[in-house]
Write an enzyme that holds these catalytic residues in place. Structure first.
Site, mmCIF file in Angstrom:
data_model
loop_
_atom_site.group_PDB
_atom_site.id
_atom_site.type_symbol
_atom_site.label_atom_id
_atom_site.label_comp_id
_atom_site.label_asym_id
_atom_site.label_seq_id
_atom_site.Cartn_x
_atom_site.Cartn_y
_atom_site.Cartn_z
ATOM 1 N N ASP A 49 0.873 -1.139 -0.146
ATOM 2 C CA ASP A 49 -0.125 -0.023 -0.007
ATOM 3 C C ASP A 49 1.089 1.432 -0.062
ATOM 4 O O ASP A 49 0.607 2.251 -0.847
ATOM 5 C CB ASP A 49 -0.869 0.085 1.382
ATOM 6 N N GLU A 121 -1.932 -5.354 -3.700
ATOM 7 C CA GLU A 121 -0.908 -4.400 -3.099
ATOM 8 C C GLU A 121 0.252 -5.440 -2.463
ATOM 9 O O GLU A 121 1.471 -5.109 -2.518
ATOM 10 C CB GLU A 121 -1.639 -3.881 -1.714
#
Length: 226
Positions: A49, A121
């Site tokens: 992320d 991610e």
């Protein structure tokens, strides 16, 4: 370490061949498949992320050097949100190689936005750990492609834009109501109605409530805007 033909094909779609494929294996392992001998992808998701966020922020600054923070922020949010990550994951058939427990398999986990976004991610983090930031950044930019340069100049989500429209006219915020639900329990379709205080309404159907709300808001905004 021997790699399956399925993971070999995925690496080609991803655009990165892993020096240590264990990073990739961990990235595609959902918590429902974790064990004392098999790590899941949650920690990688956390790292990925951040790698994604820095990459997109840098790319937006480069693409529009004169843009103000108030303009860049909604563009950034549009590019890193769950739906976009899931969209990119589907683009490379990430769901095909995800390792899921029986319950997630039965409930259609390979198609769920949340699981796909988390795994996307995690894969970004895996590339970062395998080859460093520059390679991870190049991988993200290749996968996100034209999204970075074509993201709407005002990328505020439709619900925020509709609420601002109402507030500018002294009206209370719009109300969203679930008016129907169809399909199997593990993968229902939601129909949401957006309603303004002036009586104007619009409906939309999607696999997730949030998506249906956004679509209904967009339809209503288009209906009431000149």
């Amino acid at each position: 370490m021997k790699v399956s033909a399925q993971l070999e094909a995925f690496q080609r779609r991803l655009g990165h061949s892993f020096a240590d494929v264990r990073h990739l294996l961990r990235a595609v392992t959902h918590p429902s498949m974790a064990s004392p001998h098999r790590d899941d992808n949650q920690r990688l998701e956390f790292l990925g992320d951040r790698v994604l966020g820095l990459t997109i922020a840098e790319a937006l600054l480069t693409a529009d050097p004169g843009a103000a923070e108030g303009t860049l922020a909604p563009r950034y949010n549009a590019l890193v949100r769950r739906e976009t990550c899931a969209e990119v994951a589907r683009q490379i058939d990430l769901g095909e190689v995800m390792k899921l427990g029986r319950s997630e398999m039965k409930s259609g986990g390979r198609r769920k936005d949340a699981l796909l976004a988390d795994a996307m991610e995690a894969v970004i983090a895996a590339v970062y750990l395998d080859a460093g930031f520059e390679t991870a950044r190049d991988t993200v930019l290749a996968l996100w492609g034209a999204r970075v340069t074509t993201v709407a100049k005002d990328a505020r989500d439709a619900k925020s834009a509709l609420q601002e429209w109402a507030q500018a006219r002294g009206e209370p915020p719009p109300v969203y109501t679930e008016v129907a639900r169809s399909g199997p329990d593990h993968q229902p379709d939601f129909t949401i109605e957006a309603r303004l205080a002036n009586g104007e309404t619009a409906r939309a159907t999607a696999r997730a409530k949030r998506q249906a709300e956004q679509a209904a808001a967009a339809a209503l905004l288009e209906k009431v805007s000149p």
